[in-house]
Write an enzyme that holds these catalytic residues in place. Structure first.
Site, PDB file in Angstrom:
ATOM      1  N   LYS A  27       0.828  -1.218   0.000  1.00  0.00           N
ATOM      2  CA  LYS A  27       0.000   0.000   0.000  1.00  0.00           C
ATOM      3  C   LYS A  27       0.859   1.264   0.000  1.00  0.00           C
ATOM      4  O   LYS A  27       0.591   2.194  -0.739  1.00  0.00           O
ATOM      5  CB  LYS A  27      -0.947   0.019   1.210  1.00  0.00           C
ATOM      6  CG  LYS A  27      -1.880  -1.187   1.275  1.00  0.00           C
ATOM      7  CD  LYS A  27      -2.856  -1.098   2.444  1.00  0.00           C
ATOM      8  CE  LYS A  27      -2.215  -1.137   3.828  1.00  0.00           C
ATOM      9  NZ  LYS A  27      -1.575  -2.441   4.186  1.00  0.00           N
ATOM     10  N   ARG A  86      -9.744   0.399   9.040  1.00  0.00           N
ATOM     11  CA  ARG A  86      -9.341  -0.929   9.503  1.00  0.00           C
ATOM     12  C   ARG A  86     -10.524  -1.691  10.082  1.00  0.00           C
ATOM     13  O   ARG A  86     -10.399  -2.892  10.343  1.00  0.00           O
ATOM     14  CB  ARG A  86      -8.302  -0.818  10.632  1.00  0.00           C
ATOM     15  CG  ARG A  86      -6.888  -0.458  10.190  1.00  0.00           C
ATOM     16  CD  ARG A  86      -6.197  -1.643   9.556  1.00  0.00           C
ATOM     17  NE  ARG A  86      -4.855  -1.941  10.014  1.00  0.00           N
ATOM     18  CZ  ARG A  86      -3.721  -1.392   9.542  1.00  0.00           C
ATOM     19  NH1 ARG A  86      -3.744  -0.472   8.627  1.00  0.00           N
ATOM     20  NH2 ARG A  86      -2.553  -1.786  10.001  1.00  0.00           N
ATOM     21  N   ARG A 135      11.437  -6.234   5.012  1.00  0.00           N
ATOM     22  CA  ARG A 135      11.302  -4.801   5.312  1.00  0.00           C
ATOM     23  C   ARG A 135      11.852  -4.491   6.698  1.00  0.00           C
ATOM     24  O   ARG A 135      12.452  -3.430   6.910  1.00  0.00           O
ATOM     25  CB  ARG A 135       9.832  -4.386   5.199  1.00  0.00           C
ATOM     26  CG  ARG A 135       9.626  -2.890   5.397  1.00  0.00           C
ATOM     27  CD  ARG A 135       8.207  -2.461   5.055  1.00  0.00           C
ATOM     28  NE  ARG A 135       7.270  -2.743   6.127  1.00  0.00           N
ATOM     29  CZ  ARG A 135       5.957  -2.521   6.042  1.00  0.00           C
ATOM     30  NH1 ARG A 135       5.437  -2.023   4.935  1.00  0.00           N
ATOM     31  NH2 ARG A 135       5.166  -2.779   7.054  1.00  0.00           N
ATOM     32  N   ARG A 166      11.315  -0.840  12.024  1.00  0.00           N
ATOM     33  CA  ARG A 166      10.052  -1.062  12.726  1.00  0.00           C
ATOM     34  C   ARG A 166      10.106  -2.379  13.487  1.00  0.00           C
ATOM     35  O   ARG A 166      10.253  -3.433  12.885  1.00  0.00           O
ATOM     36  CB  ARG A 166       8.886  -1.094  11.721  1.00  0.00           C
ATOM     37  CG  ARG A 166       8.487   0.265  11.230  1.00  0.00           C
ATOM     38  CD  ARG A 166       7.380   0.174  10.181  1.00  0.00           C
ATOM     39  NE  ARG A 166       6.194  -0.568  10.632  1.00  0.00           N
ATOM     40  CZ  ARG A 166       5.085  -0.656   9.922  1.00  0.00           C
ATOM     41  NH1 ARG A 166       4.993  -0.053   8.739  1.00  0.00           N
ATOM     42  NH2 ARG A 166       4.056  -1.337  10.389  1.00  0.00           N
ATOM     43  N   ARG A 196      -0.667  -9.409  13.395  1.00  0.00           N
ATOM     44  CA  ARG A 196      -1.202  -8.331  12.538  1.00  0.00           C
ATOM     45  C   ARG A 196      -2.059  -8.933  11.425  1.00  0.00           C
ATOM     46  O   ARG A 196      -3.116  -8.391  11.080  1.00  0.00           O
ATOM     47  CB  ARG A 196      -0.050  -7.502  11.939  1.00  0.00           C
ATOM     48  CG  ARG A 196       0.623  -6.612  12.986  1.00  0.00           C
ATOM     49  CD  ARG A 196       2.006  -6.190  12.548  1.00  0.00           C
ATOM     50  NE  ARG A 196       1.994  -5.287  11.416  1.00  0.00           N
ATOM     51  CZ  ARG A 196       3.078  -5.014  10.678  1.00  0.00           C
ATOM     52  NH1 ARG A 196       4.230  -5.586  10.964  1.00  0.00           N
ATOM     53  NH2 ARG A 196       2.996  -4.163   9.687  1.00  0.00           N
TER      54      ARG A 196
HETATM   55  O1  C5P Z   1      -0.917   0.627   8.466  1.00  0.00           O
HETATM   56  P1  C5P Z   1       0.322   0.086   9.125  1.00  0.00           P
HETATM   57  O2  C5P Z   1       0.572  -1.340   8.763  1.00  0.00           O
HETATM   58  O3  C5P Z   1       1.494   0.965   8.947  1.00  0.00           O
HETATM   59  O4  C5P Z   1      -0.004   0.086  10.667  1.00  0.00           O
HETATM   60  C1  C5P Z   1       0.935  -0.335  11.631  1.00  0.00           C
HETATM   61  C2  C5P Z   1       0.238  -0.549  12.946  1.00  0.00           C
HETATM   62  O5  C5P Z   1      -0.426   0.645  13.346  1.00  0.00           O
HETATM   63  C3  C5P Z   1      -0.858  -1.591  12.928  1.00  0.00           C
HETATM   64  O6  C5P Z   1      -0.352  -2.898  13.097  1.00  0.00           O
HETATM   65  C4  C5P Z   1      -1.711  -1.156  14.098  1.00  0.00           C
HETATM   66  O7  C5P Z   1      -1.117  -1.537  15.331  1.00  0.00           O
HETATM   67  C5  C5P Z   1      -1.653   0.362  13.995  1.00  0.00           C
HETATM   68  N1  C5P Z   1      -2.770   0.921  13.225  1.00  0.00           N
HETATM   69  C6  C5P Z   1      -4.025   0.928  13.797  1.00  0.00           C
HETATM   70  N2  C5P Z   1      -5.091   1.463  13.114  1.00  0.00           N
HETATM   71  C7  C5P Z   1      -4.927   1.966  11.876  1.00  0.00           C
HETATM   72  C8  C5P Z   1      -3.665   1.961  11.272  1.00  0.00           C
HETATM   73  C9  C5P Z   1      -2.590   1.410  11.978  1.00  0.00           C
HETATM   74  O8  C5P Z   1      -4.191   0.461  14.911  1.00  0.00           O
HETATM   75  N3  C5P Z   1      -5.989   2.487  11.242  1.00  0.00           N
HETATM   76 MG    MG Z   2       2.193   1.057   5.121  1.00  0.00          MG
END
Ligand code: C5P
Ligand code: MG
Length: 191
Positions: free
Chosen positions: A14, A89, A128, A134, A146
């Site tokens: 993404k 989400r 990554r 991270r 996740r």
């Molecule tokens: O979107 P991304 O993978 O970068 O998000 C990393 C972490 O941020 C997720 O695993 C989650 O813990 C948190 N997150 C969330 N709600 C969102 C976006 C991210 O809780 N809308």
């Molecule tokens: Mg991302």
């Protein structure tokens, strides 16, 4: 105006595709994950709450992320459109996004779902993790959590957009340019 929800599990590409879409269509990229990580780095109260969730691969509350989206929309009133990356989400977040956009006389144009199988996601995220710094990309248990959270809480969002006739699946494996081609074709339909 195009408002694009870029959907897909962690590691689907993404962020990578968002950079290319921004370049071609001049949209504002809103990544809630990036926003949460910025709060963590700045050690704000919100960042501390977020860190506790992110380190386990759990979701931050709907109220917090919806609030961040609201602020971003308000700060970019003249935008040509937005890419929502990593948001919504949950179905509650998708409903809230519709309300927020409606208040601004906008709506979601299309939801593109990047489709990638779990073993490939795991491989990409561990790769990554070697460079992203991270912590949530460096621990296999956190990555798998996740993905479980995605399957349990986020996948229903696909049905939400399907019911609105806005959901499109995009094959998320192949070269970055091939995938971008497929995304562009869908975006062009919304121009
Ligand atoms: O979107 P991304 O993978 O970068 O998000 C990393 C972490 O941020 C997720 O695993 C989650 O813990 C948190 N997150 C969330 N709600 C969102 C976006 C991210 O809780 N809308
Ligand atoms: Mg991302």
């Amino acid at each position: 105006m195009i408002n694009l929800v870029l959907f897909g599990p962690p590691g689907a590409g993404k962020g990578t595709q968002s950079d290319l879409i921004v370049e071609k269509y001049g949209l504002i990229h809103i990544s809630t994950g990036d926003l949460l990580r910025a709060e963590m780095k700045a050690q704000t109260d919100l960042g501390k709450v977020a860190a506790a969730k992110i380190e386990k691969g759990e979701l931050v509350s709907d109220d917090i992320v919806i609030g961040m989206i609201k602020n971003k929309l308000a700060a970019n009133t003249g935008a040509k459109g937005f890419i929502f990356d990593g948001f919504p989400r949950t179905t509650a977040q998708a409903e809230a996004l519709d309300v927020l956009l409606k208040e601004l006389n906008m709506s979601v144009s299309v939801m593109l779902s990047l489709e990638v199988e779990t073993p490939e996601l795991l491989k990409r995220l561990l790769e990554r993790g070697k460079v992203s710094g991270r912590a949530d990309d460096q621990n296999e248990d956190v990555i798998m959590n996740r993905i479980s959270v995605y399957n349990a809480s986020t996948l229903p969002v696909k049905e939400y957009y399907k019911a609105q006739g806005k959901q499109q699946e995009i094959k998320g494996v192949g070269s970055i340019q091939e995938i971008f081609q497929a995304i562009s074709t869908e975006c062009d339909k919304s121009l």
